[in-house]
Enzyme design. Structure first.
Site, mmCIF file in Angstrom:
data_model
loop_
_atom_site.group_PDB
_atom_site.id
_atom_site.type_symbol
_atom_site.label_atom_id
_atom_site.label_comp_id
_atom_site.label_asym_id
_atom_site.label_seq_id
_atom_site.Cartn_x
_atom_site.Cartn_y
_atom_site.Cartn_z
ATOM 1 N N ASP A 58 -12.090 -29.853 39.356
ATOM 2 C CA ASP A 58 -13.029 -29.260 40.317
ATOM 3 C C ASP A 58 -14.201 -28.625 39.575
ATOM 4 O OD1 ASP A 58 -14.133 -27.877 42.532
ATOM 5 O OD2 ASP A 58 -12.664 -26.254 42.404
ATOM 6 N N LEU A 59 -15.131 -29.476 39.113
ATOM 7 C CA LEU A 59 -16.274 -28.944 38.357
ATOM 8 C C LEU A 59 -17.539 -28.878 39.206
ATOM 9 C CD1 LEU A 59 -15.667 -30.639 34.876
ATOM 10 C CD2 LEU A 59 -14.983 -28.364 35.672
ATOM 11 N N LYS A 60 -17.476 -29.402 40.405
ATOM 12 C CA LYS A 60 -18.584 -29.300 41.369
ATOM 13 C C LYS A 60 -19.926 -29.599 40.715
ATOM 14 C CE LYS A 60 -16.386 -25.622 44.112
ATOM 15 N NZ LYS A 60 -15.351 -25.108 43.187
ATOM 16 N N ASP A 63 -26.669 -31.786 39.691
ATOM 17 C CA ASP A 63 -27.785 -31.887 38.737
ATOM 18 C C ASP A 63 -28.591 -33.129 39.128
ATOM 19 O OD1 ASP A 63 -29.416 -31.712 36.388
ATOM 20 O OD2 ASP A 63 -27.762 -30.769 35.318
ATOM 21 N N ILE A 64 -29.546 -33.527 38.307
ATOM 22 C CA ILE A 64 -30.309 -34.727 38.658
ATOM 23 C C ILE A 64 -29.373 -35.943 38.557
ATOM 24 C CG2 ILE A 64 -32.554 -33.771 37.995
ATOM 25 C CD1 ILE A 64 -32.345 -35.429 35.379
HETATM 26 O O1 C5P Z 1 -7.479 -18.319 45.305
HETATM 27 P P1 C5P Z 1 -7.986 -19.259 46.362
HETATM 28 O O2 C5P Z 1 -6.867 -19.942 47.146
HETATM 29 O O3 C5P Z 1 -9.047 -18.664 47.247
HETATM 30 O O4 C5P Z 1 -8.661 -20.409 45.496
HETATM 31 C C1 C5P Z 1 -9.380 -21.478 46.064
HETATM 32 C C2 C5P Z 1 -9.796 -22.410 44.971
HETATM 33 O O5 C5P Z 1 -10.523 -23.481 45.556
HETATM 34 C C3 C5P Z 1 -10.693 -21.785 43.912
HETATM 35 O O6 C5P Z 1 -10.358 -22.398 42.674
HETATM 36 C C4 C5P Z 1 -12.091 -22.182 44.343
HETATM 37 O O7 C5P Z 1 -12.946 -22.362 43.240
HETATM 38 C C5 C5P Z 1 -11.850 -23.530 45.021
HETATM 39 N N1 C5P Z 1 -12.793 -23.919 46.050
HETATM 40 C C6 C5P Z 1 -13.041 -23.155 47.174
HETATM 41 N N2 C5P Z 1 -13.946 -23.564 48.106
HETATM 42 C C7 C5P Z 1 -14.585 -24.728 47.967
HETATM 43 C C8 C5P Z 1 -14.333 -25.527 46.843
HETATM 44 C C9 C5P Z 1 -13.421 -25.093 45.899
HETATM 45 O O8 C5P Z 1 -12.433 -22.093 47.327
HETATM 46 N N3 C5P Z 1 -15.402 -25.160 48.902
#
Ligand code: C5P
Length: 235
Positions: A58-60, A63-64
């Site tokens: 999950d690096l989201k 960028d271009i």
């Molecule tokens: O601790 P919690 O259950 O809130 O963690 C949710 C995880 O999901 C975190 O790692 C967060 O970065 C990720 N995340 C999120 N919402 C998004 C995308 C990813 O909470 N839309």
């Protein structure tokens, strides 16, 4: 890719990760986010895969298009099962991400699935209006990003449980709706605003749930994971 709840390994060292995982006697579906990846590096992905776990990286990326394409070409070689980009990066960026994954996937292997982050589960209606200056409701914005992601050949999106069923109506049943913001009844919401329980997520049409602190900060993570899993699996 298995359908069990994805555990967000939001730790900062490999020792913390291994200490946490040593409690479990089963193969898990885990999420490596930027906290862990940026501090310990890419080897954490290959190590967790070697241990038999499924991995959502999950690096989201945002960028271009050319930069995202090159980054995805590299990430495809790590063996993650699922990766993501911010849908706000646009149609071309998402198309380039898919092209990069296809180019980087080693011969004979399946390319990682890829999903687009629509609106973060920590984002509120007020933030969409007052900060992003988007002249749509939060839900309309999420649906717009979902349709763009589908058009770009992504496998699905990250969204909140509250939007999952509308997205499936528009983008189809096979379009993945991966939903973070999951809490057990009465649990601490932390910084999340659009939350639901595991069974609420199941009933609302989530494809996969992501659970972090409710499990990782629990006094008994295995027991809590089993509760989450049972609630999630109830049909
Ligand atoms: O601790 P919690 O259950 O809130 O963690 C949710 C995880 O999901 C975190 O790692 C967060 O970065 C990720 N995340 C999120 N919402 C998004 C995308 C990813 O909470 N839309």
């Amino acid at each position: 890719m298995n359908q069990t709840p994805i555990i967000a390994l939001d730790f900062s060292t490999k020792e913390d990760v291994q200490q946490f995982l040593s409690n479990f006697n089963e193969k898990l579906f885990v999420k490596i986010g930027m906290e862990l990846y940026l501090q310990v590096g890419p080897s954490i992905v290959t190590e967790l895969k070697e241990q038999g776990h499924d991995v959502f990286l999950d690096l989201k990326l945002h960028d271009i298009p050319n930069t995202v394409k090159s980054a995805m070409r590299g990430l495809a070689q790590l063996g993650a099962d699922l990766v993501n980009v911010h849908a706000a990066g646009g149609l071309k960026m998402m198309e380039s991400a898919v092209e990069g994954l296809e180019a980087g996937t080693p011969a004979g292997l399946r390319r990682p699935q890829i999903i687009g982050v629509t609106q973060l589960t920590s984002t509120s209606e007020q933030q969409v209006r007052n900060e992003q200056k988007i002249n749509l409701s939060l839900k309309e914005s999420v649906l717009n990003y979902s349709e763009l992601a589908k058009q770009a050949r992504l496998d699905g999106v990250v969204c909140s449980v509250l939007e999952a069923s509308s997205i499936k109506q528009v983008c189809g049943e096979d379009f993945l709706c991966v939903t973070p913001g999951i809490r057990l009844e009465g649990g601490d919401t932390h910084d999340q605003t659009r939350i639901a329980t595991p069974d609420g997520a199941r009933n609302a049409g989530s494809s996969l749930i992501v659970v972090g602190r409710a499990i990782t900060q629990s006094a008994n993570p295995v027991e809590t994971y089993e509760i989450v899993k049972r609630l999630w699996e109830v049909k």
